[in-house]
Write an enzyme that holds these catalytic residues in place. Structure first.
Site, PDB file in Angstrom:
ATOM      1  N   SER A   1       0.565  -1.646   0.320  1.00 53.09           N
ATOM      2  CA  SER A   1      -0.256  -0.001   0.087  1.00 53.09           C
ATOM      3  C   SER A   1       1.195   1.544   0.034  1.00 53.09           C
ATOM      4  O   SER A   1       1.647   1.466   1.293  1.00 53.09           O
ATOM      5  CB  SER A   1      -0.818  -0.033   0.760  1.00 53.09           C
TER       6      SER A   1
ATOM      7  N   ASP B   1      10.250  -6.423   6.034  1.00 48.35           N
ATOM      8  CA  ASP B   1      11.399  -5.041   6.119  1.00 48.35           C
ATOM      9  C   ASP B   1      10.158  -3.995   5.766  1.00 48.35           C
ATOM     10  O   ASP B   1       9.657  -3.021   7.024  1.00 48.35           O
ATOM     11  CB  ASP B   1      11.894  -4.943   5.721  1.00 48.35           C
TER      12      ASP B   1
ATOM     13  N   SER C   1       7.024  -3.533   5.863  1.00 42.22           N
ATOM     14  CA  SER C   1       5.492  -3.935   6.831  1.00 42.22           C
ATOM     15  C   SER C   1       5.353  -4.119   8.192  1.00 42.22           C
ATOM     16  O   SER C   1       5.157  -3.472   9.140  1.00 42.22           O
ATOM     17  CB  SER C   1       4.808  -5.524   7.204  1.00 42.22           C
TER      18      SER C   1
ATOM     19  N   ILE D   1      10.317 -14.472   2.698  1.00 36.33           N
ATOM     20  CA  ILE D   1      11.515 -15.739   1.825  1.00 36.33           C
ATOM     21  C   ILE D   1      12.733 -14.822   2.263  1.00 36.33           C
ATOM     22  O   ILE D   1      13.591 -15.972   1.269  1.00 36.33           O
ATOM     23  CB  ILE D   1      10.893 -15.980   0.490  1.00 36.33           C
ATOM     24  N   ASP D   2      12.925 -13.304   1.868  1.00 36.66           N
ATOM     25  CA  ASP D   2      14.279 -13.406   1.814  1.00 36.66           C
ATOM     26  C   ASP D   2      14.928 -13.473   3.066  1.00 36.66           C
ATOM     27  O   ASP D   2      16.553 -13.408   2.748  1.00 36.66           O
ATOM     28  CB  ASP D   2      14.455 -12.069   1.029  1.00 36.66           C
TER      29      ASP D   2
HETATM   30  O1  F6P Z   1      10.665 -10.027  -0.813  1.00 36.34           O
HETATM   31  C1  F6P Z   1      10.230 -10.987  -1.605  1.00 36.34           C
HETATM   32  C2  F6P Z   1      10.453 -10.497  -3.315  1.00 36.34           C
HETATM   33  O2  F6P Z   1       9.595 -12.387  -2.954  1.00 36.34           O
HETATM   34  C3  F6P Z   1      11.741 -10.187  -2.975  1.00 36.34           C
HETATM   35  O3  F6P Z   1      12.711 -11.796  -3.131  1.00 36.34           O
HETATM   36  C4  F6P Z   1      10.992 -10.212  -4.266  1.00 36.34           C
HETATM   37  O4  F6P Z   1      12.727  -9.163  -5.147  1.00 36.34           O
HETATM   38  C5  F6P Z   1      10.273  -9.180  -4.671  1.00 36.34           C
HETATM   39  O5  F6P Z   1       9.553  -9.690  -3.508  1.00 36.34           O
HETATM   40  C6  F6P Z   1       9.604  -9.372  -6.293  1.00 36.34           C
HETATM   41  O6  F6P Z   1       7.793  -8.211  -4.941  1.00 36.34           O
HETATM   42  P1  F6P Z   1       6.577  -8.407  -6.182  1.00 36.34           P
HETATM   43  O7  F6P Z   1       6.376  -9.732  -5.680  1.00 36.34           O
HETATM   44  O8  F6P Z   1       6.075  -7.260  -6.301  1.00 36.34           O
HETATM   45  O9  F6P Z   1       7.260  -8.484  -8.130  1.00 36.34           O
END
Ligand code: F6P
Length: 323
Positions: free
Chosen positions: A73, A103, A105, A126-127
């Site tokens: 958001s 992070d 959130s 997941i990071d």
């Molecule tokens: O933060 C999780 C993550 O999957 C990252 O590894 C990746 O860079 C990003 O989100 C991708 O974001 P979105 O789903 O908004 O494309």
């Protein structure tokens, strides 16, 4: 504390549902009324709040994604958005909020706390880029998904004696690449912040095949990309210069989906209950995490001002094991 709410925000992570379920059932058992917020902070601003009972969270332990849905958001980044969110929560007589997310959130959670609303954060991304917790919800499942892909790619790479560049997620953090590289037996791991040297790549690819390796697998973190090129484009050009055939696989959002592993279900469950405990004890502006296998409660200020670090031991192991 009589009524609490729970939301999931930002990129989803397998195990978020286990955490929601735990907040609901542990909260109900403690005599609380529990509410869900749809679509993270966006839903909070839009008043998308509804009561959750025990049956509402039945059968979700094994589901990927998040039954509450999520969002990134923009409005919540503004002062007006944050004040509106608190107004909505107070309108429902909600006394405390559990925020499950990464992070960004958790930064939102800290803003709500600073404005006087009781909130507890749960790390889910997941990071694995959140400090003060060894693991975040979703990391273990994502790693297992990456490993399955690496194993499969190795089969075809070996059959045709090819090099492969496998690009993994992780934003600017290299945890997924480092761990998947070690556990998947990659010949090279490229992390964010490392300078990729063309001659070194050429030498390593040639010498690996000369030593009898049937394949050359490079696991590269997406965050190692430069302004001009993705890391997989760059590496594939370098490998081509060695004279060997190369293919590229960008794993993408496959890494975020799927049924959570046992580890993520247990982690989500433990952290959800710990978050409720914090609210019951009157704690706010904190994150619940895992340190040395035990629940650790840390101020969000501290969490968000620290840089997440990669394990020195894993960094040391990565290179010699690749040869
Ligand atoms: O933060 C999780 C993550 O999957 C990252 O590894 C990746 O860079 C990003 O989100 C991708 O974001 P979105 O789903 O908004 O494309």
């Amino acid at each position: 504390m009589r009524r609490i709410a729970v939301l999931t925000s930002g990129g989803d992570a397998p195990g978020m549902n286990a955490c929601i379920r735990s907040v609901v059932r542990y909260g109900l058992a403690a005599g609380l009324q529990v509410y869900g917020v749809r679509q993270g902070y966006r839903g909070l601003i839009d008043n998308q709040i509804f009561p959750l009972d025990s049956r509402a969270v039945s059968g979700i332990l094994r589901a990927g994604g998040t039954i509450l849905m999520s969002a990134r958001s923009q409005e919540f980044h503004t002062e007006a958005g944050q004040c509106r969110a608190i107004e909505v929560l107070r309108g429902w007589d909600i006394d405390g909020l559990v925020v499950i997310g990464g992070d960004g959130s958790l930064r939102g959670a800290l803003e709500l706390h600073r404005k006087g609303f009781p909130v507890v954060g749960v790390p889910a991304s997941i990071d694995n880029d959140i400090a003060c917790t060894e693991m975040s919800i979703g990391v273990d499942t994502a790693l297992n998904t990456i490993l399955e892909a690496v194993d499969r790619i190795k089969d075809t790479a070996a059959a045709l004696q090819r090099a492969f560049v496998i690009e993994v997620m992780g934003r600017s953090h290299g945890y997924l690449a480092l761990m998947a590289g070690i556990a998947g037996g990659a010949e090279m791991v490229v992390l964010p912040g490392t300078q990729v040297d063309r001659d070194k790549v050429v030498d390593e690819v040639r010498s690996a095949f000369l030593r009898g390796k049937p394949h050359f697998i490079i696991v590269a973190a997406e965050g190692a990309s430069s302004a001009e090129k993705s890391i997989s484009q760059l590496l594939s050009e370098y490998v081509q210069a060695s004279g060997h055939e190369v293919r590229t696989t960008v794993l993408g959002h496959v890494q975020r989906g799927g049924s959570p592993t046992c580890y993520d279900r247990l982690l989500g469950t433990r952290l959800g209950a710990a978050a409720v405990d914090c609210l019951l004890k009157g704690k706010s502006g904190v994150m619940v995490g895992i340190q040395s296998g035990e629940i650790a409660v840390t101020d969000l200020e501290t969490v968000l001002s620290a840089a997440p670090e990669l394990s020195k031991e894993a960094l040391r192991l990565s290179e010699p094991l690749a040869h």
